[in-house]
Enzyme design. Structure first.
Site, PDB file in Angstrom:
ATOM      1  N   GLY A  40      -8.534   0.251 -11.529  1.00 19.87           N
ATOM      2  CA  GLY A  40      -7.678  -1.026 -12.148  1.00 19.87           C
ATOM      3  C   GLY A  40      -8.719  -2.230 -12.042  1.00 19.87           C
ATOM      4  O   GLY A  40      -9.743  -2.271 -11.616  1.00 19.87           O
ATOM      5  N   ASN A  59      -8.642  -3.307  -8.177  1.00 21.17           N
ATOM      6  CA  ASN A  59      -9.231  -2.267  -7.177  1.00 21.17           C
ATOM      7  C   ASN A  59      -9.464  -0.949  -7.787  1.00 21.17           C
ATOM      8  O   ASN A  59      -8.991  -0.715  -8.673  1.00 21.17           O
ATOM      9  CB  ASN A  59      -8.149  -2.135  -6.020  1.00 21.17           C
ATOM     10  CG  ASN A  59      -7.868  -3.383  -5.059  1.00 21.17           C
ATOM     11  OD1 ASN A  59      -8.870  -3.671  -4.504  1.00 21.17           O
ATOM     12  ND2 ASN A  59      -6.770  -3.751  -5.096  1.00 21.17           N
ATOM     13  N   ASP A  65      -4.310   3.774 -17.285  1.00 20.96           N
ATOM     14  CA  ASP A  65      -3.212   3.807 -16.298  1.00 20.96           C
ATOM     15  C   ASP A  65      -1.711   3.912 -16.910  1.00 20.96           C
ATOM     16  O   ASP A  65      -0.981   4.667 -16.037  1.00 20.96           O
ATOM     17  CB  ASP A  65      -3.254   2.405 -15.382  1.00 20.96           C
ATOM     18  CG  ASP A  65      -3.088   1.327 -16.130  1.00 20.96           C
ATOM     19  OD1 ASP A  65      -3.353   1.339 -17.489  1.00 20.96           O
ATOM     20  OD2 ASP A  65      -2.972   0.023 -15.752  1.00 20.96           O
TER      21      ASP A  65
END
Length: 257
Positions: free
Chosen positions: A8, A11, A110
């Protein structure tokens, strides 16, 4: 076992899967400059501390919204594990569902992974909300097709902008205000009310508008770190699924095997 890397903007989360079960996970701040060698030193030592050896890893998959990180994670996989990794959305790990939007290539990995996992686990039309650096709202129809969505500033990003662009406002922790009143009596309370209940209102309003546009019964699935906070104090979500993105990686790797 499968090593999945979910990259991401804030993180990188590594998860070790045995089938669909997460056996271990590790988190590190995202830094596109971090080399494959640095990842290896950090990750393999942590894995060893939890009783896993690199020989346990048979497959690797990477899902990333930070393109520069893919090369370094590929180096980690090929150099230290002897495995050519799958990259979510590419080659054998292509999505396998319809991206019914104007620019399919622009969709973040994602969000596509959340779409894949949510349709696999839950029936019917879905709204998938992911609380990350940005908060995303994604519409998934009953066939599993991705229909589009919304990108809003994440709550931490909003707070950073508020504090960083004012001279006297203090840094506060994000939590539910102690009082049910929305009229704060001091600066900290007023900020907390604005951040927390303001964000709840944003979520409520966007969910309501999306449901109206879909025009059919919709299940709301939430994921990401702050989903639990809002779930504890509101009835916004039908399901909170913290591992949705990682489960999407595992599902994609299983289909590509």
């Amino acid at each position: 076992m499968l090593l999945a890397a979910d990259v991401g903007n804030t993180n990188v989360v590594f998860a070790l899967f045995d089938g669909r079960t997460i056996k271990a996970r590790w988190r590190i701040a995202t830094d596109p400059r971090r080399t494959g060698d640095e990842y290896a030193v950090w990750l393999l030592q942590l894995a060893k501390l939890q009783g896993f050896d690199k020989s346990d890893i048979e497959q690797v998959i990477i899902g990333s919204v930070v393109p520069r990180a893919i090369h370094n994670l590929t180096v980690l996989s090929e150099k230290y594990l002897g495995i050519t990794p799958l990259v979510a959305g590419q080659g054998h790990a292509s999505w396998g569902f319809e991206l019914d939007i104007e620019q399919p290539s622009s969709l973040g990995a994602d969000r596509a992974l959340n779409t894949l996992a949510a349709h696999e686990k839950y029936e019917g039309d879905l709204i998938v909300i992911d609380f990350g650096t940005a908060t995303t709202f994604d519409a998934v129809d009953f066939t599993g097709a991705y229909k589009g969505g919304i990108i809003a500033p994440g709550i931490n990003l909003s707070l950073d902008a508020l504090v960083g662009n004012t001279a006297k406002l203090p840094r506060i922790a994000i939590e539910k205000p102690k009082s049910d009143s929305v009229i704060g009596r001091n600066t900290e309370d007023q900020m907390l009310i604005g951040v927390f209940w303001g964000y709840v209102s944003l979520i409520e309003g966007l969910i309501s508008r999306m449901k109206k546009e879909v025009g059919r019964p919709v299940r709301v699935v939430a994921t990401g770190g702050l989903a639990i906070l809002f779930d504890e104090h509101t009835d916004l979500f039908d399901v909170v699924d913290a591992d949705l993105t990682l489960e999407g990686l595992a599902l994609l790797a299983e289909r590509a095997a």
